[in-house]
Design a protein around this motif. Sequence first.
Motif, mmCIF file in Angstrom:
data_model
loop_
_atom_site.group_PDB
_atom_site.id
_atom_site.type_symbol
_atom_site.label_atom_id
_atom_site.label_comp_id
_atom_site.label_asym_id
_atom_site.label_seq_id
_atom_site.Cartn_x
_atom_site.Cartn_y
_atom_site.Cartn_z
ATOM 1 N N ILE A 221 0.728 -17.398 11.006
ATOM 2 C CA ILE A 221 0.138 -17.531 9.678
ATOM 3 C C ILE A 221 0.362 -16.225 8.933
ATOM 4 C CG2 ILE A 221 -2.170 -16.633 10.269
ATOM 5 C CD1 ILE A 221 -3.307 -19.157 8.796
ATOM 6 N N ILE A 236 2.954 -15.663 -1.882
ATOM 7 C CA ILE A 236 2.834 -17.046 -1.433
ATOM 8 C C ILE A 236 4.005 -17.879 -1.952
ATOM 9 C CG2 ILE A 236 1.486 -19.168 -1.674
ATOM 10 C CD1 ILE A 236 -1.027 -17.451 -1.608
ATOM 11 N N HIS A 247 1.224 -21.686 5.930
ATOM 12 C CA HIS A 247 -0.232 -21.570 6.042
ATOM 13 C C HIS A 247 -0.617 -20.103 5.836
ATOM 14 C CE1 HIS A 247 0.211 -25.521 7.922
ATOM 15 N NE2 HIS A 247 -1.052 -25.707 7.607
ATOM 16 N N PHE A 248 -1.734 -19.911 5.156
ATOM 17 C CA PHE A 248 -2.107 -18.567 4.733
ATOM 18 C C PHE A 248 -3.593 -18.301 4.973
ATOM 19 C CE2 PHE A 248 1.289 -20.321 2.188
ATOM 20 C CZ PHE A 248 2.265 -19.341 2.245
ATOM 21 N N LEU A 267 -0.847 -25.650 -0.323
ATOM 22 C CA LEU A 267 -1.653 -24.684 0.433
ATOM 23 C C LEU A 267 -2.619 -25.356 1.404
ATOM 24 C CD1 LEU A 267 -2.613 -21.976 -2.245
ATOM 25 C CD2 LEU A 267 -0.693 -22.010 -0.655
ATOM 26 N N SER A 270 -4.751 -23.860 4.576
ATOM 27 C CA SER A 270 -4.959 -22.417 4.475
ATOM 28 C C SER A 270 -6.445 -22.098 4.519
ATOM 29 C CB SER A 270 -4.333 -21.884 3.179
ATOM 30 O OG SER A 270 -2.923 -22.036 3.212
ATOM 31 N N THR A 383 -11.553 -23.791 3.350
ATOM 32 C CA THR A 383 -10.203 -24.252 3.642
ATOM 33 C C THR A 383 -9.704 -24.996 2.421
ATOM 34 O OG1 THR A 383 -8.809 -25.393 5.263
ATOM 35 C CG2 THR A 383 -10.854 -26.487 4.610
#
Length: 395
Positions: A221, A236, A247-248, A267, A270, A383
Motif C-alpha cells: 500500500i 495518487i 490502495h492508499f 480509491l 483505501s 475507509t
Amino acid sequence: MKRLLPLLCAAVMSTTAAHAQDAVKIGMLQGFTGPTESLVKPMALGGEMAIQEVSDSGIFLGGKKVVSVRGDSTCVDAAAATAAADRLITSEGVAGIVGATCSGATTAVLNNVARPNGMVMISPSATSPALSTIEDDGVFFRTAPSDARQGQIIGDVLAAQGIKTAALTYTNNDYGKGLADSIQSAFEAKGGKITAVAAHEDGKADYSAEVATLAAAGGDILIVAGYLDQGGKGMIQAALDTGAFDHFVLPDGMVGEALTDHFGADLDGSIGTNPGTDSPGAAMLAKLAEGKGFKGDDPYVPEAYDASAILLLAMQSAGSTDPAVYKSHIEKVANAPGEKIFPGELAKALKILADGGDIDYVGGTALELIAPGESAGSFRETTIADGKWKTVGYH
C-alpha cells in the motif's frame, strides 16, 4: 423634521460604528488559499459559528459583541502567514487568534508574531510533533492532537489489517516530515516494513518520478502524508495512472470530500485517519451546523469550533480580553472540575462563569487539554467504499 433626518441618520451611523468598534475581534487565521483550501472553508465556518454563538448571547463580558476577522495563512507560505498575522494584531487589533491551519505556518506565526506580541493563538489543525516542545511563553494551544498520536493509530490500523509492507511519501514540510517519521516508527514497531520513503513538493504538474521510485521498492500500500488539494492528490493520480499502487493510506491532510469527488471509486479500499470522536458533543455539533452551509463533522470543524469557544470562554473566566491575563484561564475552562459544556451551550457557560462558577468544556471533540496545552485527542478511522468516506471506528 426634514432638518432632523440627516442628524438622526448621522447619529445612527455613529452609534453603529461605535458598536462595531467596541466589538471584540478574533482573528481567523486559516489557509483560505493553498493546498488545504477545501478543508478550510468548513473549518472557518465552524470556528465562526462559535464566535457568533457567543456574540449573540448578550452575556460575554457584560454584553460585548464578538466578530471574526479573517487572515489567509495559505498553509505553506510562511512569509504570507506572518504578514497576515501581523495585520490581524497591529491593524485589526484582535484579542486572540484561531489558527493557523498548517504546522509550518503556525510555527512561523508563533515565532515571529504571536510570541513577540504576547498574543494567544489556538490552532485547530496544526499537528506537527515539534509543536509540543516549541518555546511559546504560554500563548500557544491546539485543539487537535499531535501527529505523534496519529502515527501510532496508523501503525495499529495497518497491523490490524495484516498489512506487512508499505511505501511512504510525504509533503516536504514540517507537517509532512513529522507525520512520516511518526508513521514509520509506529509501523516498524508493529513489525511492518517501510520499503521506501520519498518526499514530494507541492505544486508540481507531474509526480511520476516520485511514484516510480516508490514502486521500485514495492509495498502492499502507499501511505500519502500530504494535502488533498495539492501534491498528495498528484501522487495518487500518478500512482493510479501508472498502476503502481491502487490502495492508499490517507492521513488527516488527505481526508476530505474533495478527494473522493475527484477520484470516486478508484480509491475504494483505501484507509483514512483524522481527528474525530463519537462523543455526544460530536453529534450535537453536527446537528447545530445543519442548514449553515457546512457539515459539523467535516475534518477539523469540531476542533475549530472548540478553539473559538475556549478562547472566548477563557476571556469570560478572566474578565479580560488581554492575552496576558486570560491565557492562564484556557486550560481552566477546558478541563475539570466544573459543569460540562457541549456545543450550543456557550451562553450557559458564559453565565456560569459570570456568576463565578466553574466549567469543564467538552465541546465537539471531547476536549481535554494536556501539557503543553494540546488535545489528548481521539481519531476516526475511515475507509472509502463506492467512492465515499465511511467511518469504520474510533481510536
